[in-house]
Design a protein around this motif. Structure first.
Motif, PDB file in Angstrom:
ATOM      1  N   PRO A   1       0.610  10.861 -11.533  1.00 39.55           N
ATOM      2  CA  PRO A   1      -0.061   9.550 -11.603  1.00 39.55           C
ATOM      3  C   PRO A   1       0.639   8.479 -10.760  1.00 39.55           C
ATOM      4  O   PRO A   1       1.858   8.508 -10.577  1.00 39.55           O
ATOM      5  N   HIS A   2      -0.184   7.544 -10.285  1.00 40.49           N
ATOM      6  CA  HIS A   2       0.327   6.400  -9.529  1.00 40.49           C
ATOM      7  C   HIS A   2       0.082   5.136 -10.357  1.00 40.49           C
ATOM      8  O   HIS A   2      -1.028   4.915 -10.835  1.00 40.49           O
ATOM      9  N   ILE A   3       1.123   4.345 -10.525  1.00 40.15           N
ATOM     10  CA  ILE A   3       0.970   3.094 -11.279  1.00 40.15           C
ATOM     11  C   ILE A   3       1.150   1.929 -10.301  1.00 40.15           C
ATOM     12  O   ILE A   3       2.263   1.700  -9.822  1.00 40.15           O
ATOM     13  N   PRO A   4       0.077   1.200  -9.987  1.00 44.11           N
ATOM     14  CA  PRO A   4       0.227   0.060  -9.056  1.00 44.11           C
ATOM     15  C   PRO A   4       1.229  -0.965  -9.599  1.00 44.11           C
ATOM     16  O   PRO A   4       1.402  -1.087 -10.819  1.00 44.11           O
ATOM     17  N   ASP A   5       1.875  -1.690  -8.683  1.00 42.75           N
ATOM     18  CA  ASP A   5       2.930  -2.643  -9.062  1.00 42.75           C
ATOM     19  C   ASP A   5       2.488  -3.659 -10.108  1.00 42.75           C
ATOM     20  O   ASP A   5       3.276  -4.056 -10.957  1.00 42.75           O
TER      21      ASP A   5
END
Ligand SMILES: *Cc1c(COP(=O)(O)O)cnc(C)c1O
Length: 378
Positions: free
Chosen positions: A283-287
């Motif tokens: 998963p990618h968690i935006p800033d």
């Protein structure tokens, strides 16, 4: 086939819930809107700053209430991703509206905010961002579009308790926020949910819709001397027994989220080598997003590799699952909606996605699952 050793989910139980349920029973008030319901609403309002929080019988009923409050009618169009749970769409379909599905972003699996504008027509009434895995959609863009085109925003924040976007709690940014406390969610009451109302103009009508279309809530507060049928509505009010269970969970929510976050981070760390080699995606968690460790998923090469991985895990007694079958390719989705733009990612990415077991207090099981995934790829 071996027995399941590590389930996909185990509903959280902290130990305090039973005491609260017993208190409710001995107070002889087990229907809705008693002391426990009030305490849960107060907790939700204080911790999020939403205008009003009302407990509901499910996340589904919170969405149904939002559709009524947003005055969704026959012929209206509602924009949402196709990669979501059926209730996101059903709540609006039962009001007679058409669903306009658009593609997702592959990085967060959330609605692609850049494609919303092209889907807006003179019939569009609302946008429904779904915060998948408790990771926020690009809400600034969505709220700006809603303002420009005078659309309502109903956040499907079913998975997003305690999650934030630019520091703001999810479910409080749109006109309405819908949460779920189903047993598969981070905090639970068996079946249940909540609707967050941002604008005070909706408070009174929401109470009426939730109480079978009557003004009984006002009556119980002594504001009127008899109650009457005032509007459409249904039975969206959960029992005190369920609210008592939920209160125990809310009181310990920091513990629950911290523990889930620990497991989530272990998955991230244990599976990083596979991700670096390009064998899987994590998963990618935006800033600007603070998530709540609701889901840990990986994406594999394709549907065939996914099927093989799920059965390899099953042989080791580990239960991993996939979801969702995109709504636009389902029989009801074809009948009640249309896909606007190209399905570049929705089908392809959903077929690659596997959810790994993640639940409160899973302990070393997280290492066992990580090992099993690494073994599959070695
Ligand atoms: C769980 C969920 C719902 C429905 O909630 P229930 O409480 O099960 O009715 C709706 N939308 C999403 C995205 C969900 O994950």
């Amino acid at each position: 086939m071996s027995a399941i050793k590590i389930p996909f989910n185990r509903p959280p139980y902290l130990g305090t819930e039973l005491g609260h349920i017993s208190t409710a029973i001995h107070s002889h008030k087990i229907c809705g809107d008693g002391a426990f319901t009030k305490k849960c609403s107060d907790w939700l309002e204080a911790s999020t700053g939403c205008g009003k929080a009302l407990l509901t019988t499910s996340g589904t009923s919170a969405l149904e209430m939002a559709a009524i409050l947003a005055d969704i009618k026959e012929g209206d169009e509602v924009i949402m991703p196709s990669f979501t749970f059926v209730s996101t769409a059903n709540a609006f379909v039962i009001r007679g509206s058409r669903i306009v599905f658009i593609d997702i972003r592959p990085d967060t699996m959330n609605i692609d905010e850049r494609q919303i504008e092209a889907a807006i027509t003179e019939h569009t009434k609302a946008i429904v961002p779904v915060h998948y895995a408790g990771v926020s959609c690009e809400m600034d863009t969505i709220m700006n579009l809603a303002e420009t085109y005078r659309l309502q925003v109903i956040e499907d924040a079913a998975q997003a308790i305690t999650s934030r976007y630019k520091g703001r709690p999810l479910g409080t940014l749109g006109n309405f926020g819908c949460l779920s406390f189903h047993e598969t969610k981070n905090v639970s009451m068996g079946e249940g949910g909540a609707i967050f109302l941002r604008d005070s103009k909706n408070f009174e009508r929401a109470e009426i819709i939730r109480e079978k279309g009557t003004d009984r809530s006002k009556f119980f507060r002594g504001e009127i001397d008899k109650y009457t049928w005032a509007d459409i509505g249904s039975s969206y009010l959960p029992s005190e027994l369920n609210a008592a269970y939920l209160l125990g969970q809310l009181e310990s929510i920091d513990l629950i989220i911290k523990d889930r976050m620990k497991s989530w981070n272990i998955y991230m760390q244990e599976l990083a080598p596979l991700a670096q080699k390009g064998r899987i995606e994590v998963p990618h968690i935006p800033d600007e997003c603070e998530h709540n460790a609701h889901i840990f998923y990986i994406k594999v090469k394709d549907i065939h590799e996914r099927t093989a991985l799920i059965s390899s895990l099953k042989e080791k007694g580990i239960s991993a699952v996939f979801h969702y079958i995109p709504l636009h390719s389902s029989p009801a989705g074809c009948r009640y909606g249309r896909f606007c733009g190209d399905d570049i990612y929705t089908t392809k990415e959903s077929e690659r996605l596997v959810r790994l077991p993640l639940y409160y207090n899973m302990g070393d099981a997280v290492y066992e699952v990580s090992d099993a995934v690494r073994n599959f790829f070695s």
